[in-house]
Write an enzyme that holds these catalytic residues in place. Structure first.
Site, PDB file in Angstrom:
ATOM      1  N   GLY A  32       7.730  -2.737  21.991  1.00 29.34           N
ATOM      2  CA  GLY A  32       7.584  -1.391  21.761  1.00 29.34           C
ATOM      3  C   GLY A  32       6.443  -0.809  22.492  1.00 29.34           C
ATOM      4  O   GLY A  32       6.448   0.460  23.061  1.00 29.34           O
ATOM      5  N   VAL A  36       5.039  -8.143  28.891  1.00 26.84           N
ATOM      6  CA  VAL A  36       4.154  -9.186  29.596  1.00 26.84           C
ATOM      7  C   VAL A  36       4.751  -9.684  30.688  1.00 26.84           C
ATOM      8  O   VAL A  36       6.156  -9.952  30.624  1.00 26.84           O
ATOM      9  CB  VAL A  36       4.171 -10.215  28.445  1.00 26.84           C
ATOM     10  N   ASP A 148      -2.498  -7.924  13.182  1.00 29.05           N
ATOM     11  CA  ASP A 148      -1.068  -8.129  13.525  1.00 29.05           C
ATOM     12  C   ASP A 148      -0.782  -9.540  13.621  1.00 29.05           C
ATOM     13  O   ASP A 148      -0.158 -10.019  14.669  1.00 29.05           O
ATOM     14  CB  ASP A 148      -0.693  -7.478  14.883  1.00 29.05           C
TER      15      ASP A 148
END
Length: 396
Positions: A32, A36, A148
């Site tokens: 989102g 990469v 996260d």
């Protein structure tokens, strides 16, 4: 994150060189807030991973400041359980979006491994948790919090190395003016109660995430489910995480205790940081006599798929436009003479003027003939009509 096609036509990055040094080759995955790519450090001839943030973050000065600060802090960390950060750049007006240059881990993510193999036995789960907690502990000692912890951010190399990535990005995004729904969706299952209620996070918040990760490793699923990310997040405010053994048989009681302490709703009842949780995990491994285990990399991973694709051809810079030349002043005397169109004497459009004269005379004679003929015919008709009228009584 989800795998995507390599350098689709709409992606302008593959084939470009960032900061004159890092060539962008093939996209590995996208999420989102970033994508990469597999890349190459042209200066050192070293493969790298390039995490390129969404272009919408380029205009947020607060995000760029936090992004650069977090990148520098993470680059100073060294631990086998951490993905190394080499460099950062971008974000300037007119330039590429913000990006991180990181160690390229040839393998895949823990999420991909769980999809392939499902729940793990205790010795395999311990082999994953050990390096993750080691990397988190190194960050906690430096005063950093991940915020996260989830399978998507745990990378497994083909050599069996387990590393955690993406330190600092969540904090940078959270403090930016731009929110990302996909970030919330990806994190909801692992958020601590205090992150849900106040947004605050400290090392004990990472411990909570590691506890949820341990539960998922042992059972193959997360403890809370719901119709929406918000519903999943708020369930932990009123409910304790169940023991893994209540979901799948055969989980030792020691792992139940590890998960329950790490996921306590009250932060004060948890492990103080990842180092303390890691020490408890080591004690459990020794107590149970768990064998060492080499964690396999996922076979069907986005990273492996990208490695088999050829790098796109380098993009050549557009040719610079020719310099504008100053307007040259030309004196009137030097103006080129206008072309002269010579007429042919006695001719018009290639036809002799004399021919035009005789054609005109013939047209006049023809017109005169028709006028005389019409007048004569009219006179004859009139005379005939007068004669007939004069003798009308005799005819009757």
């Amino acid at each position: 994150m989800s795998a995507v096609d390599a350098y689709p036509p709409t992606d302008p990055l593959p084939g470009t060189v960032l900061d004159g040094r890092y060539r962008v080759d093939v996209m590995i995955a996208t999420g989102g807030m970033s994508a990469v790519y597999r890349g190459l450090d042209l200066r050192l001839d070293r493969p790298v991973a390039l995490k390129v943030m969404d272009s919408r973050y380029a205009g947020d000065a607060q995000f760029l400041t936090r992004f650069q600060r977090e990148a520098r802090a993470v680059a100073r960390l060294t631990d086998p359980g951490l993905v190394a950060v080499y460099d950062q750049g971008g974000g300037n007006v007119g330039g590429p979006p913000p990006f991180l240059v990181m160690e390229l881990v040839e393998g895949g993510t823990l999420r991909e491994l769980l999809r392939e193999r499902g729940p793990m036995p205790p010795h395999a789960a311990a082999a994953v948790l050990g390096p993750v907690l080691g990397g988190l502990a190194a960050a906690h000692r430096a005063g950093l919090v991940h915020r996260d912890v989830k399978p998507e951010n745990v990378l497994i190399s083909d050599d069996g190395d387990v590393k955690i990535a993406d330190f600092g990005l969540v904090r940078a995004v959270a403090e930016a003016k731009i929110t990302s729904t996909s970030v919330i969706l990806g994190t909801a299952a692992y958020l601590s109660p205090e992150q849900v209620s106040t947004g605050d996070a400290d090392p004990r918040s990472d411990v909570y995430g590691a506890g949820i990760l341990a539960f998922e490793l042992l059972t193959g699923r997360t403890p809370f489910v719901g119709d929406s990310a918000l519903a999943v997040a708020y369930q932990r405010m009123d409910n304790d995480v169940p023991t893994p053994s209540s979901v799948i048989a055969g989980v030792p009681a020691q792992f139940d205790d590890l998960v329950l302490r790490a996921t306590a709703r009250d932060p004060a009842a948890r492990y103080a940081d990842a180092r303390e949780m890691g020490a408890d995990l080591e004690a459990i491994v020794d107590e149970l006599g768990l064998p060492p285990f080499r964690v396999p990399a996922p076979t069907d991973s986005a990273q492996h798929a990208s490695a088999s694709l050829p790098a796109p051809p380098p993009r050549t810079a557009a040719a610079a436009p020719a310099p504008r030349q100053p307007t040259r002043t030309l004196p009137r005397d030097d103006w080129p003479a206008e072309p002269q169109y010579e007429s042919e004497t006695g001719r018009f459009a290639g036809i002799d003027i004399e021919d035009f004269y005789w054609a005109r005379q013939r047209a006049r004679r023809t017109l005169l003939f028709w006028v005389v003929a019409v007048l004569t015919l009219t006179a004859l008709i009139a005379a005939g009509a007068w004669t007939a009228g004069s003798n009308l009584n005799n005819l009757l």
